[in-house]
Scaffold this active site. Structure first.
Site, PDB file in Angstrom:
ATOM      1  N   ASP A   1       9.461  -2.072  -6.956  1.00  0.00           N
ATOM      2  CA  ASP A   1       7.996  -2.026  -6.914  1.00  0.00           C
ATOM      3  C   ASP A   1       7.390  -2.673  -8.153  1.00  0.00           C
ATOM      4  O   ASP A   1       6.213  -3.035  -8.155  1.00  0.00           O
ATOM      5  CB  ASP A   1       7.519  -0.569  -6.831  1.00  0.00           C
ATOM      6  CG  ASP A   1       7.886   0.053  -5.489  1.00  0.00           C
ATOM      7  OD1 ASP A   1       7.847  -0.677  -4.480  1.00  0.00           O
ATOM      8  OD2 ASP A   1       8.239   1.256  -5.451  1.00  0.00           O
TER       9      ASP A   1
ATOM     10  N   LYS B   1       1.514   0.990   6.108  1.00  0.00           N
ATOM     11  CA  LYS B   1       2.204  -0.302   6.200  1.00  0.00           C
ATOM     12  C   LYS B   1       2.135  -0.904   7.608  1.00  0.00           C
ATOM     13  O   LYS B   1       2.702  -1.946   7.865  1.00  0.00           O
ATOM     14  CB  LYS B   1       3.648  -0.144   5.734  1.00  0.00           C
ATOM     15  CG  LYS B   1       3.742   0.451   4.307  1.00  0.00           C
ATOM     16  CD  LYS B   1       5.076   0.190   3.656  1.00  0.00           C
ATOM     17  CE  LYS B   1       5.133   0.871   2.291  1.00  0.00           C
ATOM     18  NZ  LYS B   1       6.090   0.258   1.375  1.00  0.00           N
TER      19      LYS B   1
ATOM     20  N   LYS C   1       3.538   6.251   5.091  1.00  0.00           N
ATOM     21  CA  LYS C   1       4.018   4.863   5.012  1.00  0.00           C
ATOM     22  C   LYS C   1       3.863   4.162   6.358  1.00  0.00           C
ATOM     23  O   LYS C   1       3.527   2.980   6.420  1.00  0.00           O
ATOM     24  CB  LYS C   1       5.478   4.822   4.550  1.00  0.00           C
ATOM     25  CG  LYS C   1       5.595   5.030   3.043  1.00  0.00           C
ATOM     26  CD  LYS C   1       7.023   5.042   2.520  1.00  0.00           C
ATOM     27  CE  LYS C   1       6.993   5.478   1.057  1.00  0.00           C
ATOM     28  NZ  LYS C   1       8.298   5.878   0.545  1.00  0.00           N
TER      29      LYS C   1
ATOM     30  N   LYS D   1      17.683 -13.749 -25.199  1.00  0.00           N
ATOM     31  CA  LYS D   1      18.115 -12.354 -25.177  1.00  0.00           C
ATOM     32  C   LYS D   1      17.266 -11.544 -26.174  1.00  0.00           C
ATOM     33  O   LYS D   1      17.117 -11.958 -27.326  1.00  0.00           O
ATOM     34  CB  LYS D   1      19.593 -12.296 -25.564  1.00  0.00           C
ATOM     35  CG  LYS D   1      20.170 -10.916 -25.493  1.00  0.00           C
ATOM     36  CD  LYS D   1      21.621 -10.903 -25.917  1.00  0.00           C
ATOM     37  CE  LYS D   1      22.079  -9.471 -26.065  1.00  0.00           C
ATOM     38  NZ  LYS D   1      23.112  -9.316 -27.067  1.00  0.00           N
TER      39      LYS D   1
ATOM     40  N   ASN E   1      18.140  -0.806  -8.737  1.00  0.00           N
ATOM     41  CA  ASN E   1      18.252   0.571  -8.244  1.00  0.00           C
ATOM     42  C   ASN E   1      19.632   0.765  -7.627  1.00  0.00           C
ATOM     43  O   ASN E   1      20.436  -0.162  -7.567  1.00  0.00           O
ATOM     44  CB  ASN E   1      17.128   0.876  -7.245  1.00  0.00           C
ATOM     45  CG  ASN E   1      17.140  -0.108  -6.097  1.00  0.00           C
ATOM     46  OD1 ASN E   1      18.083  -0.166  -5.329  1.00  0.00           O
ATOM     47  ND2 ASN E   1      16.085  -0.910  -5.992  1.00  0.00           N
TER      48      ASN E   1
HETATM   49  N1  CTP Z   1       9.093  -2.183   0.630  1.00  0.00           N
HETATM   50  C1  CTP Z   1       8.705  -3.497   0.604  1.00  0.00           C
HETATM   51  N2  CTP Z   1       8.271  -4.054  -0.562  1.00  0.00           N
HETATM   52  C2  CTP Z   1       8.214  -3.318  -1.688  1.00  0.00           C
HETATM   53  C3  CTP Z   1       8.600  -1.955  -1.669  1.00  0.00           C
HETATM   54  C4  CTP Z   1       9.042  -1.418  -0.484  1.00  0.00           C
HETATM   55  O1  CTP Z   1       8.758  -4.169   1.638  1.00  0.00           O
HETATM   56  N3  CTP Z   1       7.789  -3.879  -2.810  1.00  0.00           N
HETATM   57  C5  CTP Z   1       9.544  -1.612   1.908  1.00  0.00           C
HETATM   58  C6  CTP Z   1      10.962  -1.075   1.901  1.00  0.00           C
HETATM   59  O2  CTP Z   1      11.885  -2.081   2.264  1.00  0.00           O
HETATM   60  C7  CTP Z   1      10.899   0.040   2.926  1.00  0.00           C
HETATM   61  C8  CTP Z   1       9.475   0.552   2.792  1.00  0.00           C
HETATM   62  O3  CTP Z   1       8.739  -0.498   2.187  1.00  0.00           O
HETATM   63  O4  CTP Z   1      11.075  -0.431   4.225  1.00  0.00           O
HETATM   64  C9  CTP Z   1       9.329   1.814   1.996  1.00  0.00           C
HETATM   65  O5  CTP Z   1       9.992   1.688   0.769  1.00  0.00           O
HETATM   66  P1  CTP Z   1      10.056   2.895  -0.250  1.00  0.00           P
HETATM   67  O6  CTP Z   1      10.789   2.450  -1.471  1.00  0.00           O
HETATM   68  O7  CTP Z   1      10.504   4.141   0.446  1.00  0.00           O
HETATM   69  O8  CTP Z   1       8.545   3.146  -0.572  1.00  0.00           O
HETATM   70  P2  CTP Z   1       7.468   2.423  -1.438  1.00  0.00           P
HETATM   71  O9  CTP Z   1       6.544   1.708  -0.523  1.00  0.00           O
HETATM   72  O10 CTP Z   1       8.091   1.581  -2.506  1.00  0.00           O
HETATM   73  O11 CTP Z   1       6.691   3.665  -2.032  1.00  0.00           O
HETATM   74  P3  CTP Z   1       7.203   4.797  -3.084  1.00  0.00           P
HETATM   75  O12 CTP Z   1       8.197   4.071  -3.992  1.00  0.00           O
HETATM   76  O13 CTP Z   1       5.980   5.217  -3.759  1.00  0.00           O
HETATM   77  O14 CTP Z   1       7.832   5.883  -2.261  1.00  0.00           O
END
Ligand code: CTP
Length: 394
Positions: free
Chosen positions: A274, A337, A333, A284, A205
Site C-alpha cells: 500500500d 472496490k 472492500k 546505499k 510482506n
Molecule cells: N490491492 C490492490 N492494490 C493495492 C492493495 C491491495 O489491488 N495497492 C488488492 C489486493 O490484491 C486484494 C485487495 O486489494 O485483492 C485487498 O487487499 P488487502 O491487502 O486485504 O486490503 P487493502 O485494500 O490493502 O486494505 P487494508 O490493508 O487496509 O486492509
C-alpha cells in the site's frame, strides 16, 4: 475423481522414473494398468510396477490363461494413456500405425487421449526422422510432452530427458480436468511486491504467492488461457500458464492494465504494497548514529482502479487479508472496490497465515457470504472456481 490410466513403458533407462509416476498416480486414487514392451522389461521387472499399482502389468499380446481379448479390454477401459518413456522406435511404430506388440496394438484400438513422453539421446531426439514422426503424431491428436534438456544417461548433455515424475503427473491432472473454463481469459496476480528503498533494501510482506499460483493452475487445467502477474516467489510456474514477473506495485499495475481489457475473469490475489518509499536512494543508505525514519507514499490500489473501469461481462475478484473483523472488513472492500467477489481470509490464524499450504476463506458477494472449510490451497482454488462458476450460472 478416480480414472483408469494405462501407463505404457518402453525400453529406455528413464523407465525408472515411470515407477514413481505409477506410484504417485496410484496414491491419487487412479487405477494404473501398466503395459511394458519387451525392451522395457530389460530395465525394470513387471513385478515392480505391480507392487506399486496392485493392478495387472502386461507385456504379451497373446495369452492362453484368459479369454479376454487383452488389447481390446485395456483399450476400452482406459480414460487416458501415458507412454513414458517413449523411445524413438515406439514413436516411429506409432506414427506408422505398426501394431507388433501389446502396447502398439492397444494404442491403435483405444479412443482415449494418448500422451507421449519421449526420452532418448539428444542426437536421436533431434534427428529429422524422429522429429517428423513426433509431428505426425501431434497432428493426429496425440499430446507430446516435450523432453527436458540436461544431463542424459548416455553421457551427453542436451534435450532428451524424461521430465520429472511430478511434472508428468501434473500433465495427467491437467488432461483429466473438466474444461469448464475453456476459451476464457483469466488474469491473476500473486505474491508480494517489493518497494525499493535503495539498491540493497526493499519493503515487502510475507505473501508466498501459493494461493494465486494455485488459482492460476486450477484455471489453466480447466482450459482457460491464464496470465499470472507475480511478485517474487519461490514457486514454479504452473503448466500452461503465462507467467509475467514483476517487482513493485507500480510494475504490477502496468502489467495488469496491459491485460485487463481482454480478460474475462480477473483475480487480485497478490499482496500489493500500500506504500512505497517517497524517495528512492540511488546509493546505499549509510548507517548513522541517530535513528532513521522513512517517508512513505501511497501506491495505486489496483483492484479499486479495475473496479472503476470494469466491463459488465467481466468478473472481478479480490482478496481481503484481515487480522480482525473479517466479514465486516471484507464486505467494505467488496463495496469500495466494486468487486463481484471478495475472498476473505483471517491472517492471524496460524493455519491460514501467509505462507501456509492451507487456507480457510469465506467468499463474499452482494448475495451474502459462504464459509469454506480449511483445506489445501490447490483444492481450495478448485472450490473457489466451482463456487463462482455455479453462482454465475444462476
Ligand atoms: N490491492 C490492490 N492494490 C493495492 C492493495 C491491495 O489491488 N495497492 C488488492 C489486493 O490484491 C486484494 C485487495 O486489494 O485483492 C485487498 O487487499 P488487502 O491487502 O486485504 O486490503 P487493502 O485494500 O490493502 O486494505 P487494508 O490493508 O487496509 O486492509
Amino acid at each position: 475423481m478416480s480414472a483408469n490410466i494405462v501407463l505404457g513403458v518402453t525400453g529406455g533407462i528413464a523407465a525408472y522414473k515411470s515407477l514413481q509416476v505409477a506410484s504417485m498416480l496410484t496414491k491419487l486414487d487412479h487405477n494404473v494398468y501398466t503395459i511394458m514392451t519387451e525392451a522395457a522389461t530389460e530395465f525394470i521387472k513387471p513385478i515392480t510396477f505391480h507392487s506399486l499399482t496392485h493392478l495387472p502389468v502386461e507385456s504379451k499380446l497373446f495369452s492362453t490363461t484368459t479369454s479376454e481379448v487383452k488389447h481390446i479390454g485395456l483399450a476400452d477401459k482406459a480414460d487416458l494413456f501415458l507412454i513414458a518413456p517413449a523411445t524413438a522406435n515406439f514413436i516411429a511404430k506409432a506414427a506408422a500405425g505398426i501394431a507388433d506388440d501389446l502396447l502398439t496394438t492397444v494404442i491403435l484400438a483405444t479412443q482415449a487421449p494418448i500422451m507421449i513422453a519421449p526420452s532418448m539421446n539428444v542426437h536421436m531426439f533431434e534427428n529429422p526422422v524422429v522429429q517428423r514422426n513426433m509431428l505426425a503424431l501431434e497432428e493426429l491428436g496425440y499430446k507430446i510432452i516435450t523432453p527436458e534438456a540436461g544431463y542424459l544417461a548416455c553421457g551427453y548433455t542436451g534435450q532428451g530427458r524424461l521430465p520429472d515424475p511430478q511434472r508428468l503427473v501434473e500433465e495427467i491432472k491437467k488432461e483429466l480436468s473438466q474444461k469448464d473454463l475453456q476459451d476464457k481469459k483469466v488474469l491473476i496476480t500473486a505474491g508480494p511486491t517489493r518497494e525499493a528503498i535503495d539498491p540493497v533494501r526493499f519493503l515487502t510482506n510475507y505473501s508466498s504467492g501459493k494461493m494465486g499460483y494455485a488459482l492460476a493452475k486450477a484455471a489453466s487445467y480447466r482450459g482457460a488461457e491464464v496470465k499470472l502477474v507475480s511478485g517474487p516467489t519461490e514457486l514454479e510456474c504452473p503448466l500452461g500458464v503465462d507467467l509475467i514477473k514483476i517487482e513493485s506495485a507500480a510494475d504490477m499495475k502496468k502489467e495488469v492494465f496491459k491485460e485487463a481489457d481482454t480478460a474475462d475473469i480477473i483475480i487480485m490475489a497478490a499482496a500489493v504494497a500500500d506504500y512505497r518509499p517517497q524517495v528512492y536512494s540511488t546509493q546505499k543508505i549509510k548507517k548513522q548514529s541517530r535513528d532513521l525514519s522513512l517517508d512513505l507514499e501511497r501506491t495505486a490500489d489496483i483492484l479499486t482502479e479495475l473496479g472503476k473501469k470494469k466491463k459488465t461481462s467481466q468478473l472481478l475478484i479480490g482478496f481481503a487479508a484481515e487480522s480482525e473483523n473479517l466479514l465486516e472488513n471484507a464486505q467494505q472492500k467488496l463495496r469500495k472496490k466494486q468487486a463481484d467477489y471478495i475472498i476473505a481470509n483471517e491472517i492471524s490464524d496460524k493455519n491460514t497465515a501467509f505462507g501456509s499450504d492451507k487456507n480457510q476463506v469465506s467468499i463474499l458477494s452482494e448475495e451474502g457470504s459462504t464459509k469454506l472449510p480449511l483445506m489445501e490451497k490447490d483444492k481450495l482454488a478448485d472450490k473457489i472456481f466451482n463456487y463462482i462458476i455455479d453462482a454465475e450460472r444462476k
